[in-house]
Motif scaffolding. Structure first.
Motif, PDB file in Angstrom:
ATOM      1  N   ALA A 178      43.626 100.770  66.554  1.00 20.70           N
ATOM      2  CA  ALA A 178      44.986 100.232  66.677  1.00 20.70           C
ATOM      3  C   ALA A 178      45.500  99.742  65.325  1.00 20.70           C
ATOM      4  CB  ALA A 178      45.012  99.098  67.702  1.00 20.70           C
ATOM      5  N   CYS A 179      44.635  99.115  64.533  1.00 19.14           N
ATOM      6  CA  CYS A 179      45.046  98.651  63.197  1.00 19.14           C
ATOM      7  C   CYS A 179      45.366  99.831  62.289  1.00 19.14           C
ATOM      8  CB  CYS A 179      43.964  97.771  62.581  1.00 19.14           C
ATOM      9  SG  CYS A 179      43.897  96.122  63.296  1.00 19.14           S
ATOM     10  N   GLU A 180      44.584 100.892  62.378  1.00 18.54           N
ATOM     11  CA  GLU A 180      44.854 102.077  61.558  1.00 18.54           C
ATOM     12  C   GLU A 180      46.183 102.709  61.964  1.00 18.54           C
ATOM     13  OE1 GLU A 180      44.276 105.007  58.632  1.00 18.54           O
ATOM     14  OE2 GLU A 180      43.419 103.027  58.899  1.00 18.54           O
ATOM     15  N   ILE A 181      46.401 102.847  63.257  1.00 21.17           N
ATOM     16  CA  ILE A 181      47.670 103.393  63.733  1.00 21.17           C
ATOM     17  C   ILE A 181      48.809 102.458  63.336  1.00 21.17           C
ATOM     18  CG2 ILE A 181      49.015 103.920  65.820  1.00 21.17           C
ATOM     19  CD1 ILE A 181      46.281 104.845  67.056  1.00 21.17           C
ATOM     20  N   GLY A 227      30.284  95.771  61.839  1.00 19.02           N
ATOM     21  CA  GLY A 227      30.097  96.253  60.471  1.00 19.02           C
ATOM     22  C   GLY A 227      31.209  97.192  60.047  1.00 19.02           C
ATOM     23  N   LEU A 228      31.608  98.069  60.955  1.00 20.60           N
ATOM     24  CA  LEU A 228      32.697  98.986  60.658  1.00 20.60           C
ATOM     25  C   LEU A 228      34.002  98.225  60.415  1.00 20.60           C
ATOM     26  CD1 LEU A 228      33.590 101.942  60.409  1.00 20.60           C
ATOM     27  CD2 LEU A 228      34.049 101.906  62.873  1.00 20.60           C
ATOM     28  N   ALA A 229      34.233  97.162  61.174  1.00 24.49           N
ATOM     29  CA  ALA A 229      35.437  96.345  60.972  1.00 24.49           C
ATOM     30  C   ALA A 229      35.437  95.744  59.565  1.00 24.49           C
ATOM     31  CB  ALA A 229      35.520  95.242  62.020  1.00 24.49           C
ATOM     32  N   LEU A 236      47.687  92.984  59.834  1.00 23.53           N
ATOM     33  CA  LEU A 236      46.814  93.786  60.696  1.00 23.53           C
ATOM     34  C   LEU A 236      45.342  93.484  60.410  1.00 23.53           C
ATOM     35  CD1 LEU A 236      48.665  97.212  60.495  1.00 23.53           C
ATOM     36  CD2 LEU A 236      48.603  95.650  62.445  1.00 23.53           C
ATOM     37  N   GLU A 237      45.008  93.334  59.141  1.00 25.28           N
ATOM     38  CA  GLU A 237      43.622  93.025  58.782  1.00 25.28           C
ATOM     39  C   GLU A 237      43.249  91.618  59.238  1.00 25.28           C
ATOM     40  OE1 GLU A 237      45.492  95.083  56.791  1.00 25.28           O
ATOM     41  OE2 GLU A 237      44.168  96.618  57.593  1.00 25.28           O
ATOM     42  N   VAL A 238      44.206  90.701  59.156  1.00 20.50           N
ATOM     43  CA  VAL A 238      43.949  89.338  59.637  1.00 20.50           C
ATOM     44  C   VAL A 238      43.683  89.366  61.137  1.00 20.50           C
ATOM     45  CG1 VAL A 238      44.961  87.044  59.940  1.00 20.50           C
ATOM     46  CG2 VAL A 238      45.263  88.257  57.776  1.00 20.50           C
ATOM     47  N   VAL A 239      44.468  90.143  61.882  1.00 21.89           N
ATOM     48  CA  VAL A 239      44.259  90.268  63.331  1.00 21.89           C
ATOM     49  C   VAL A 239      42.871  90.826  63.604  1.00 21.89           C
ATOM     50  CG1 VAL A 239      44.994  91.565  65.388  1.00 21.89           C
ATOM     51  CG2 VAL A 239      46.698  90.458  63.932  1.00 21.89           C
ATOM     52  N   LEU A 240      42.483  91.863  62.875  1.00 19.19           N
ATOM     53  CA  LEU A 240      41.154  92.460  63.066  1.00 19.19           C
ATOM     54  C   LEU A 240      40.051  91.463  62.722  1.00 19.19           C
ATOM     55  CD1 LEU A 240      39.423  94.909  63.755  1.00 19.19           C
ATOM     56  CD2 LEU A 240      39.703  95.672  61.390  1.00 19.19           C
ATOM     57  N   THR A 256      40.746  98.562  53.076  1.00 17.58           N
ATOM     58  CA  THR A 256      42.172  98.266  53.027  1.00 17.58           C
ATOM     59  C   THR A 256      42.507  97.337  51.860  1.00 17.58           C
ATOM     60  OG1 THR A 256      42.302  98.547  55.413  1.00 17.58           O
ATOM     61  CG2 THR A 256      44.139  97.420  54.371  1.00 17.58           C
ATOM     62  N   VAL A 257      41.654  96.352  51.618  1.00 18.56           N
ATOM     63  CA  VAL A 257      41.883  95.457  50.481  1.00 18.56           C
ATOM     64  C   VAL A 257      41.749  96.225  49.166  1.00 18.56           C
ATOM     65  CG1 VAL A 257      40.968  93.458  49.230  1.00 18.56           C
ATOM     66  CG2 VAL A 257      41.225  93.362  51.717  1.00 18.56           C
ATOM     67  N   GLY A 258      40.745  97.091  49.082  1.00 20.59           N
ATOM     68  CA  GLY A 258      40.496  97.818  47.840  1.00 20.59           C
ATOM     69  C   GLY A 258      41.473  98.944  47.547  1.00 20.59           C
ATOM     70  N   HIS A 259      41.943  99.630  48.584  1.00 23.31           N
ATOM     71  CA  HIS A 259      42.766 100.818  48.365  1.00 23.31           C
ATOM     72  C   HIS A 259      44.135 100.765  49.035  1.00 23.31           C
ATOM     73  CE1 HIS A 259      39.692 103.149  46.333  1.00 23.31           C
ATOM     74  NE2 HIS A 259      38.825 102.759  47.230  1.00 23.31           N
ATOM     75  N   GLY A 260      44.398  99.773  49.847  1.00 27.81           N
ATOM     76  CA  GLY A 260      45.661  99.719  50.590  1.00 27.81           C
ATOM     77  C   GLY A 260      46.880  99.664  49.694  1.00 27.81           C
ATOM     78  N   HIS A 261      46.854  98.806  48.685  1.00 27.62           N
ATOM     79  CA  HIS A 261      48.016  98.659  47.802  1.00 27.62           C
ATOM     80  C   HIS A 261      48.312  99.966  47.074  1.00 27.62           C
ATOM     81  CE1 HIS A 261      50.913  96.899  45.092  1.00 27.62           C
ATOM     82  NE2 HIS A 261      50.230  97.385  44.074  1.00 27.62           N
TER      83      HIS A 261
END
Length: 192
Positions: free
Chosen positions: A8-11, A66-68, A43-47, A75-80
């Motif tokens: 859901a976060c990815e979508i 672990g996957l989360a 979204l990452e905060v929700v996860l 997302t932190v490393g490559h999202g921006h």
């Protein structure tokens, strides 16, 4: 539950991204579009909160937790960088901006670019490791956290493999085609 939330976060990431870019460039509302894009870290905060609540409720730590952590780290490393890249292409296609400059293709300029991308992977591994360690301390039961400990190895193995690939660009730099010296290509890129 956690796997569904990761999906859901990815979508949600892509939906917010599309909505933000459409609002910025199609509806000509740049501030509203920017606000939508800035909602993506939520979204990452929700996860993160959902994962912590799942562990707090007594769930057995497993691969989903672990996957989360790895997903949040990525997302932190490559999202921006991903959002910036897509924003540049949307500005070109939808907003009339000049075509974004792609990454360098040859020589040490390409090696530096690959090194910067690797730093994003390294950042992701650090974030994932910190989150996994916090989860291990949070569970506070060595017999239940072996799967979480294994995910730290996955994060660092991924960063190591990516680092070797990035290093290969510095050791064996790709040469520019005949008649196109690297310096000229780099000067053209700098003037665009």
């Amino acid at each position: 539950m956690i796997v569904a939330l990761i999906a859901a976060c990815e979508i949600g990431f892509w939906v917010l991204l599309a909505a933000g870019l459409a609002t910025r460039y199609l509806l000509r509302m740049p501030r509203t579009g920017l606000a939508l894009l800035l909602c993506e870290p939520l979204l990452e905060v929700v996860l993160l909160v959902a994962t912590a609540l799942d562990l707090k409720s007594g769930a057995e730590p497993n691969w989903t937790h672990g996957l989360a952590a790895l997903y949040i780290g990525y997302t932190v490393g490559h999202g921006h960088r991903t959002v910036k890249w897509l924003d540049g292409h949307a500005a070109h296609r939808l907003g009339g901006a000049p075509k974004p400059i792609g990454p360098p293709r040859y020589g040490m300029a390409r090696a530096r670019h690959e090194g910067k991308v690797w730093l994003g992977t390294l950042t992701g591994a650090v974030v994932a490791t910190v989150l996994l360690q916090l989860a291990i301390w949070y569970v506070d039961d060595p017999s239940r956290v072996t799967s979480l400990e294994g995910w730290r190895w996955v994060a660092w193995r991924t960063a190591g493999i990516h680092g070797l690939i990035a290093l290969s660009y510095a050791i064996w730099p790709r040469r520019a085609p005949a008649g196109e010296p690297e310096e000229r290509l780099e000067k053209e890129r700098a003037h665009r």
